[in-house]
Design an enzyme around this catalytic site. Sequence first.
Site, PDB file in Angstrom:
ATOM      1  N   ARG A 151      -6.653  -2.610   9.043  1.00  0.00           N
ATOM      2  CA  ARG A 151      -7.142  -4.159   8.620  1.00  0.00           C
ATOM      3  C   ARG A 151      -7.736  -4.864   9.711  1.00  0.00           C
ATOM      4  O   ARG A 151      -7.248  -4.842  10.866  1.00  0.00           O
ATOM      5  CB  ARG A 151      -6.137  -4.861   7.979  1.00  0.00           C
ATOM      6  CG  ARG A 151      -5.210  -4.234   6.739  1.00  0.00           C
ATOM      7  CD  ARG A 151      -4.060  -5.052   6.320  1.00  0.00           C
ATOM      8  NE  ARG A 151      -3.462  -4.389   5.002  1.00  0.00           N
ATOM      9  CZ  ARG A 151      -2.369  -3.616   5.224  1.00  0.00           C
ATOM     10  NH1 ARG A 151      -1.802  -3.339   6.417  1.00  0.00           N
ATOM     11  NH2 ARG A 151      -2.007  -2.908   4.004  1.00  0.00           N
ATOM     12  N   LYS A 182       1.078  -5.682   6.805  1.00  0.00           N
ATOM     13  CA  LYS A 182       1.620  -6.612   5.819  1.00  0.00           C
ATOM     14  C   LYS A 182       2.959  -6.618   5.641  1.00  0.00           C
ATOM     15  O   LYS A 182       3.613  -5.391   5.715  1.00  0.00           O
ATOM     16  CB  LYS A 182       0.957  -6.469   4.369  1.00  0.00           C
ATOM     17  CG  LYS A 182      -0.683  -7.019   4.445  1.00  0.00           C
ATOM     18  CD  LYS A 182      -1.159  -6.870   3.065  1.00  0.00           C
ATOM     19  CE  LYS A 182      -2.771  -7.171   2.995  1.00  0.00           C
ATOM     20  NZ  LYS A 182      -3.042  -7.019   1.840  1.00  0.00           N
ATOM     21  N   HIS A 251     -12.997  -4.811   5.921  1.00  0.00           N
ATOM     22  CA  HIS A 251     -12.370  -3.854   4.944  1.00  0.00           C
ATOM     23  C   HIS A 251     -13.393  -2.687   4.124  1.00  0.00           C
ATOM     24  O   HIS A 251     -12.487  -1.843   3.924  1.00  0.00           O
ATOM     25  CB  HIS A 251     -11.912  -4.913   3.794  1.00  0.00           C
ATOM     26  CG  HIS A 251     -10.462  -4.716   3.630  1.00  0.00           C
ATOM     27  ND1 HIS A 251      -9.292  -4.892   4.607  1.00  0.00           N
ATOM     28  CD2 HIS A 251      -9.881  -4.326   2.408  1.00  0.00           C
ATOM     29  CE1 HIS A 251      -8.179  -4.522   3.933  1.00  0.00           C
ATOM     30  NE2 HIS A 251      -8.362  -4.207   2.591  1.00  0.00           N
ATOM     31  N   ARG A 254     -12.051   0.085   5.979  1.00  0.00           N
ATOM     32  CA  ARG A 254     -10.908   0.658   5.855  1.00  0.00           C
ATOM     33  C   ARG A 254     -10.779   1.458   4.487  1.00  0.00           C
ATOM     34  O   ARG A 254     -10.167   2.637   4.424  1.00  0.00           O
ATOM     35  CB  ARG A 254     -10.008  -0.511   5.467  1.00  0.00           C
ATOM     36  CG  ARG A 254      -8.568  -0.140   5.269  1.00  0.00           C
ATOM     37  CD  ARG A 254      -7.533  -1.499   5.285  1.00  0.00           C
ATOM     38  NE  ARG A 254      -6.459  -1.429   4.656  1.00  0.00           N
ATOM     39  CZ  ARG A 254      -5.247  -0.938   5.209  1.00  0.00           C
ATOM     40  NH1 ARG A 254      -5.168  -0.273   6.177  1.00  0.00           N
ATOM     41  NH2 ARG A 254      -4.253  -0.792   4.401  1.00  0.00           N
ATOM     42  N   HIS A 277       0.476   1.447   2.954  1.00  0.00           N
ATOM     43  CA  HIS A 277       0.822   0.814   1.505  1.00  0.00           C
ATOM     44  C   HIS A 277       2.097   1.037   1.150  1.00  0.00           C
ATOM     45  O   HIS A 277       2.633   2.072   1.386  1.00  0.00           O
ATOM     46  CB  HIS A 277      -0.134   1.478   0.457  1.00  0.00           C
ATOM     47  CG  HIS A 277      -1.447   1.094   0.649  1.00  0.00           C
ATOM     48  ND1 HIS A 277      -2.653   1.917  -0.027  1.00  0.00           N
ATOM     49  CD2 HIS A 277      -2.360   0.149   1.000  1.00  0.00           C
ATOM     50  CE1 HIS A 277      -3.779   1.133   0.364  1.00  0.00           C
ATOM     51  NE2 HIS A 277      -3.432   0.088   1.188  1.00  0.00           N
ATOM     52  N   TYR A 286      -8.040   4.882  -4.805  1.00  0.00           N
ATOM     53  CA  TYR A 286      -8.895   5.729  -3.858  1.00  0.00           C
ATOM     54  C   TYR A 286      -9.209   7.098  -4.615  1.00  0.00           C
ATOM     55  O   TYR A 286     -10.256   7.542  -4.466  1.00  0.00           O
ATOM     56  CB  TYR A 286      -8.401   5.868  -2.581  1.00  0.00           C
ATOM     57  CG  TYR A 286      -8.567   4.610  -1.753  1.00  0.00           C
ATOM     58  CD1 TYR A 286      -9.709   4.042  -1.229  1.00  0.00           C
ATOM     59  CD2 TYR A 286      -7.359   4.260  -1.365  1.00  0.00           C
ATOM     60  CE1 TYR A 286      -9.686   2.763  -0.840  1.00  0.00           C
ATOM     61  CE2 TYR A 286      -7.383   2.783  -0.747  1.00  0.00           C
ATOM     62  CZ  TYR A 286      -8.441   2.238  -0.388  1.00  0.00           C
ATOM     63  OH  TYR A 286      -8.388   1.059   0.331  1.00  0.00           O
TER      64      TYR A 286
END
Length: 307
Positions: A151, A182, A251, A254, A277, A286
């Site tokens: 990110r 995150k 992004h 990414r 994630h 994806y």
Amino acid sequence: MTELPADYRDYLQHARVQQRLSPRTLRLYTDGLQRLQALLADAAIDARALTLAQARRLAAQLHREGLAPKSIALQLSVWRSAYRWLGLQGRVALNPFDGLRAPKAPRPLPKALAVDDAVQLAAHAPGEAADARLEARDRALVELLYGAGLRAAELIGLDAQASGSAAGWVDLQAAEVHVLGKGGKRRSTPLGRAAAEALRGWLAVRGQLAAAGEPALFVGARGHRLAGSTLRAMLAARAVQAGMPAHVHPHMLRHSFASHLLQSSGDLRAVQELLGHAHITTTQVYTQLDHQHLARIYDAAHPRAKK
């Protein structure tokens, strides 16, 4: 356009004076109440006696008229706010729009570059007029975005040296990038050969730009940690120079990293770990990009797909 009833006009006056809504927001609220008044008139419904079942039918009418989910959500928000105020004023017995929600908008697919475009962008080298130090930095930035799937915040948060206070760092010897993602979740991502080579090139000249004592791995022209806006502007300009067909933002690289890995490996769990994630459902988007890729190949190559 017919005049609004007194109840709606009084609410808009409250929104203007007490809530101090902006002129633009007031116009949106006025338009929303005009639409509600027209629907009520068509159905011969008393605005003060509006029931939950009737409110649901009004929302369904918006859907039949072709409004997008976001537009329906906006209308319902205006109506809900108006009737909440009317209830506080004792003008209606209930708020028929409480709990009424618009249909969910389909989640947009992330935008990813084609493999050839991503490789072309990563390999792009500007002319001789470019500052060699900034070019070395920018090349390393692009390689880490695409080669490690970082990110933007993770990338500019990297420090030049590992330490207890570092949010992230690169271990060139182990060929790994350690980042704080995150939710304060740490992860390690492999560093590819091209990214490692680009990073060594940047580290060889970083000292010429970095201010004394600056811990950041990537710095701006003034020697301090690179800003996100600078990263975005650099990437957008570099993509134009490289002849990319669309606006490119950090992004997107990414997304390209994830999509291209999944196309090659089919290993959803591995891609989830590399992206950091927390839930597999976040990564599953994806797979839709992968299906689109396969569909394009089929349409182009299969004899029975051709018209």
